[in-house]
Design an enzyme around this catalytic site. Sequence first.
Site, PDB file in Angstrom:
ATOM      1  N   LYS A 193     -38.244  16.661  23.415  1.00 54.39           N
ATOM      2  CA  LYS A 193     -38.704  18.007  23.764  1.00 54.39           C
ATOM      3  C   LYS A 193     -37.636  19.079  23.499  1.00 54.39           C
ATOM      4  O   LYS A 193     -37.957  20.234  23.220  1.00 54.39           O
ATOM      5  CB  LYS A 193     -39.097  17.997  25.244  1.00 54.39           C
ATOM      6  CG  LYS A 193     -39.777  19.236  25.753  1.00 54.39           C
ATOM      7  CD  LYS A 193     -40.369  18.918  27.110  1.00 54.39           C
ATOM      8  CE  LYS A 193     -40.674  20.133  27.927  1.00 54.39           C
ATOM      9  NZ  LYS A 193     -41.237  19.746  29.236  1.00 54.39           N
ATOM     10  N   GLU A 253     -44.845  24.955  33.479  1.00 50.51           N
ATOM     11  CA  GLU A 253     -44.716  23.913  34.502  1.00 50.51           C
ATOM     12  C   GLU A 253     -44.643  24.502  35.928  1.00 50.51           C
ATOM     13  O   GLU A 253     -45.365  24.039  36.826  1.00 50.51           O
ATOM     14  CB  GLU A 253     -43.483  23.053  34.208  1.00 50.51           C
ATOM     15  CG  GLU A 253     -43.670  22.220  32.947  1.00 50.51           C
ATOM     16  CD  GLU A 253     -42.372  21.827  32.263  1.00 50.51           C
ATOM     17  OE1 GLU A 253     -41.294  22.055  32.838  1.00 50.51           O
ATOM     18  OE2 GLU A 253     -42.449  21.309  31.139  1.00 50.51           O
ATOM     19  N   ASP A 276     -37.628  24.137  39.431  1.00 52.55           N
ATOM     20  CA  ASP A 276     -38.020  22.943  38.673  1.00 52.55           C
ATOM     21  C   ASP A 276     -36.833  22.424  37.870  1.00 52.55           C
ATOM     22  O   ASP A 276     -36.456  23.012  36.856  1.00 52.55           O
ATOM     23  CB  ASP A 276     -39.192  23.305  37.749  1.00 52.55           C
ATOM     24  CG  ASP A 276     -39.658  22.114  36.911  1.00 52.55           C
ATOM     25  OD1 ASP A 276     -38.953  21.088  36.857  1.00 52.55           O
ATOM     26  OD2 ASP A 276     -40.739  22.221  36.302  1.00 52.55           O
ATOM     27  N   ASP A 303     -48.410  16.522  31.637  1.00 51.09           N
ATOM     28  CA  ASP A 303     -47.041  17.025  31.743  1.00 51.09           C
ATOM     29  C   ASP A 303     -46.240  16.317  30.652  1.00 51.09           C
ATOM     30  O   ASP A 303     -45.958  15.129  30.760  1.00 51.09           O
ATOM     31  CB  ASP A 303     -46.508  16.689  33.153  1.00 51.09           C
ATOM     32  CG  ASP A 303     -45.024  16.998  33.322  1.00 51.09           C
ATOM     33  OD1 ASP A 303     -44.418  17.551  32.388  1.00 51.09           O
ATOM     34  OD2 ASP A 303     -44.479  16.678  34.399  1.00 51.09           O
TER      35      ASP A 303
END
Length: 627
Positions: free
Chosen positions: A83, A183, A205, A21
């Site tokens: 990211k 994800e 999420d 992850d």
Amino acid sequence: MGYIELNVLDHVVKNVVLGIDLGTTNSLAAIWDADGPRVLAPEGESPIVPSVVYVPEKGKALVGSAAKAQAVLDPTHTLFSIKRFMGRGIGDIQADLAMLPYKVSETDRHLVQFEVRGKKITPQQASALILQEVALRAVNALGGADIIQAVITVPAYFDEPQRQATRDAAKLAGIEVLRIVSEPTAACLAYGLDQKGEGNIAVYDLGGGTFDVSILRVDDGVFQVLSTAGDTALGGDDFDRCLIRRFQDELRAQGCAEETLADPQFLSAARLAAEHAKRDLSSDPSTRIQLSLPELGLDYRTTLTRAEFEALITPLINKTLDHCRRALADANLKPSDLDEVVLVGGSTRVPLVRAQVEAAFGRKPHTELNPDHVVALGAAAQAQVLTGGRRDVLLLDVTPLSLGLETMGGAVAKMIERNSTIPCSHTEGFTTYVDNQTGLDLNILQGERELAANCRSLGQFKLTGIPPMPAGMAKVAVRFHLDADGQLTVTAREESTGVASTITVEPMHGLTDAEVEAMLHEGYANAQADFDHRRAVELITEMGTMLRAIEKNLEAASPQLDKETLEDLAEAMVAAKAAIAKGPEAIDKAAVQATRDSLEQASLPLAAVLMDSVVKKAVSGKQLGDL
Ligand code: AMP
């Protein structure tokens, strides 16, 4: 004669397959082997590696906790939230720039790069350092390995360039990517929801920097993502920013200089204090904050209650709920159709988030697994499937925006619809527009609008080497293939000769979330007008083809046609030419449809004559426009 002595292999190559992850705030690795699913960490350490990179004056970069510790001491040389910049251009990240204590510039390809100590570092390189750290810690925990393979997760909203940037980062890190998986879809595997016979699942999420909601359907252990929505720039970091602004407002009221409030050292310390306070408020009704920065002459103390914090973040939570409603609508479901709700990401520990999600979906969400581990565990499960460990689970994903090709006159032929399950392919036939045309320009588009000008071009290429033949005779099969990682390959092939050309789309940079949102909303808002305009463009293109066919054959066929037919045809041709000259902007769809229909009607006798002629056999079943 004796035999040649062979060396005995003293080293057996060991291969590990990890689930990784790669998060905005934190990253971690998991494995699912004979010992079952688990996150990996060296003895006595946390599996979580902060996604932070520190560039020292000399020597190697620090990664993870060691780098995070430098954030306050030396903020201008510490990279975080990397990211957010993967596969992005400067224009995409304006809102983030003000908050960054380090310099950001643009590469020749208009991609973001960081500038630290005079060195340029791309987000891919920084992410590679994080991936390497995560993988090495995991591999050490397993007693070493020679080859590292991994399934790496990305937010469902990541478009192709962002996924590609992730693949590139892994390559730089020496990791072989088995698959890129979203994800939220990974989270379902971690919860073993594949064991359910059938049902609908919502995965909410909320991480540090991204928000995704996915609606999944599980049927006999097979997952399918029905829809996704989200925001690649919304997460717990934004909760922190609300608090930083609250500190700044209070300090300003106390007479603190603007210069101090914008100082990189202040911003960095405030960020850490804000995050700490936020975590406290997940379990405590109030918390104390202290910011002591003697170099800046600052000693700030305050108390914050959970209620105050909740009031600050309510607008952000409401934004996530709007996305939830849209994802449900896209999947044609009501909250009562859901069987499971799964929470993922560290920010779902905030009690108000849990309460609001429960209220919006009308169902108590799963919170049994650690929300920070769920995605890595799911990635490990997927890695396990891909390496043949468990064949009973198949994970399917969807594409967030439609993909298509520009056709004559600037219309869009949709090849792959938004929310299509990937991997998927679609092939459609195209042809040449003018006689002896030997090349075909293909413009690949992404977006929901009907006209090319309103969509985003992902790439262009040309099919050359088509043999000269009359317009409309060449048969070009164009195939769009979107693989399981969301990478698009477009192939064009002229069928009579077999000449072919292929492009794998690697655009300059990704779309911002705001752009994706805007493209979707514009798509809905302009749907009817776009459709009408597109139809007008198509009708005009069709009339052009018909006119050319009529003009080509009229002289030879006219002795067999009566005067009235010829007059009608001439009149219809004049009207058609006038419509073409006006262009699709100036005329409405109904008018152009009527003109086209009259032209077709008036040309029927000519078509009949041609059908009777020598070509009759060869062309039976064809329309005049095909000749
Ligand atoms: P992720 O991207 O999933 O690693 O999520 C990290 C985010 O979760 C960061 O914004 C953290 O500040 C946040 N977070 C972690 N623990 C807590 C907590 N106990 N309460 C609130 N937020 C948390």
